[in-house]
Design a protein around this motif. Structure first.
Motif, PDB file in Angstrom:
ATOM      1  N   LYS A 103       0.806  -1.229   0.000  1.00 41.85           N
ATOM      2  CA  LYS A 103       0.000   0.000   0.000  1.00 41.85           C
ATOM      3  C   LYS A 103       0.838   1.278   0.000  1.00 41.85           C
ATOM      4  CE  LYS A 103      -4.125  -1.907   0.485  1.00 41.85           C
ATOM      5  NZ  LYS A 103      -5.295  -1.627  -0.306  1.00 41.85           N
ATOM      6  N   ARG A 104       2.119   1.160   0.258  1.00 47.43           N
ATOM      7  CA  ARG A 104       2.966   2.349   0.384  1.00 47.43           C
ATOM      8  C   ARG A 104       2.975   3.208  -0.881  1.00 47.43           C
ATOM      9  NH1 ARG A 104       6.523   5.033   3.305  1.00 47.43           N
ATOM     10  NH2 ARG A 104       8.420   5.880   2.395  1.00 47.43           N
ATOM     11  N   GLY A 105       3.163   2.587  -2.033  1.00 39.89           N
ATOM     12  CA  GLY A 105       3.208   3.334  -3.288  1.00 39.89           C
ATOM     13  C   GLY A 105       1.896   4.040  -3.585  1.00 39.89           C
ATOM     14  N   GLU A 106       0.798   3.361  -3.348  1.00 38.58           N
ATOM     15  CA  GLU A 106      -0.529   3.968  -3.586  1.00 38.58           C
ATOM     16  C   GLU A 106      -0.769   5.133  -2.632  1.00 38.58           C
ATOM     17  OE1 GLU A 106      -5.205   2.555  -3.907  1.00 38.58           O
ATOM     18  OE2 GLU A 106      -3.652   1.044  -3.563  1.00 38.58           O
ATOM     19  N   LEU A 107      -0.323   4.983  -1.375  1.00 36.75           N
ATOM     20  CA  LEU A 107      -0.451   6.082  -0.404  1.00 36.75           C
ATOM     21  C   LEU A 107       0.330   7.292  -0.879  1.00 36.75           C
ATOM     22  CD1 LEU A 107      -1.260   7.322   2.344  1.00 36.75           C
ATOM     23  CD2 LEU A 107       0.779   6.208   3.315  1.00 36.75           C
ATOM     24  N   MET A 108       1.564   7.085  -1.320  1.00 36.49           N
ATOM     25  CA  MET A 108       2.395   8.196  -1.782  1.00 36.49           C
ATOM     26  C   MET A 108       1.756   8.898  -2.980  1.00 36.49           C
ATOM     27  SD  MET A 108       4.706   8.472   0.304  1.00 36.49           S
ATOM     28  CE  MET A 108       4.953   7.483   1.742  1.00 36.49           C
ATOM     29  N   GLY A 109       1.059   8.147  -3.822  1.00 31.60           N
ATOM     30  CA  GLY A 109       0.373   8.705  -4.973  1.00 31.60           C
ATOM     31  C   GLY A 109      -0.801   9.593  -4.575  1.00 31.60           C
ATOM     32  N   LYS A 110      -1.389   9.336  -3.420  1.00 28.62           N
ATOM     33  CA  LYS A 110      -2.535  10.117  -2.951  1.00 28.62           C
ATOM     34  C   LYS A 110      -2.114  11.420  -2.257  1.00 28.62           C
ATOM     35  CE  LYS A 110      -6.169   6.749  -2.450  1.00 28.62           C
ATOM     36  NZ  LYS A 110      -7.245   7.482  -3.073  1.00 28.62           N
ATOM     37  N   LEU A 111      -0.837  11.515  -1.903  1.00 28.25           N
ATOM     38  CA  LEU A 111      -0.358  12.683  -1.177  1.00 28.25           C
ATOM     39  C   LEU A 111       0.160  13.754  -2.128  1.00 28.25           C
ATOM     40  CD1 LEU A 111       1.582  10.863   1.683  1.00 28.25           C
ATOM     41  CD2 LEU A 111      -0.753  11.746   1.734  1.00 28.25           C
TER      42      LEU A 111
END
Length: 161
Positions: free
Chosen positions: A150-158
């Motif tokens: 989930k880390r990459g997807e989280l970074m994409g949302k920020l």
């Protein structure tokens, strides 16, 4: 629909075919009012379906069932949600609530533009992030793990610079 359990009312209105809800013992005046409501609907020619309809979720409020009471909470005040067996713990700055539901069901009710599931046991409010370090995120005073997937997807949302 009739029942002696008032808590069933909320579940009952998830179906299009439920026009009214009467609790037992049935009051005759209340019953007449309900029959009039159904009659008006039938006279108007409106179709009545027995298919469940998707509940209309309000974007910024949520009703939770705590000790047979429905409590309205503002979703913007939620810091995070943590799975705990058959319950979820809704953590807010001023108060925490333990609700008998699954993380998946609650995730469906929360606005996806504000809330993100960072781990199989945690959903966070993106607006409440204080700090991100390695595989953890700080929400208010809670350190929450971020799964590798989930880390990459989280970074994409920020909004990163």
């Amino acid at each position: 629909m009739t029942t002696s359990d008032q808590n069933s009312a909320i579940k009952a209105f998830e179906y299009e075919s439920i026009i009214d809800f009467l609790t037992k013992p049935i009051d005759p005046d209340r019953f007449k009012k309900s029959v009039k409501k159904v009659s008006k609907l039938l006279e108007s020619g409106s179709p009545v379906s027995s298919n469940p309809k998707k509940p209309k979720a309000s974007k910024n409020q949520l009703f939770i069932n705590i000790d047979k009471r429905l409590i309205k909470i503002n979703t913007e005040e939620i810091d995070l949600v943590e799975a705990s067996g058959d319950y979820v713990l809704i953590k807010m700055e001023k108060m925490d609530y333990k609700v008998h539901t699954s993380l998946t069901k609650l995730k469906e009710k929360l606005p996806s533009d504000t809330f993100f599931q960072v781990h199989r046991s945690y959903i966070i409010n993106l607006k409440k992030i204080v700090d991100i370090q390695d595989n953890t995120v700080l929400i208010h005073k809670s350190v929450i793990p971020i799964s590798r997937s989930k880390r990459g997807e989280l970074m994409g949302k920020l909004n990163l610079i």
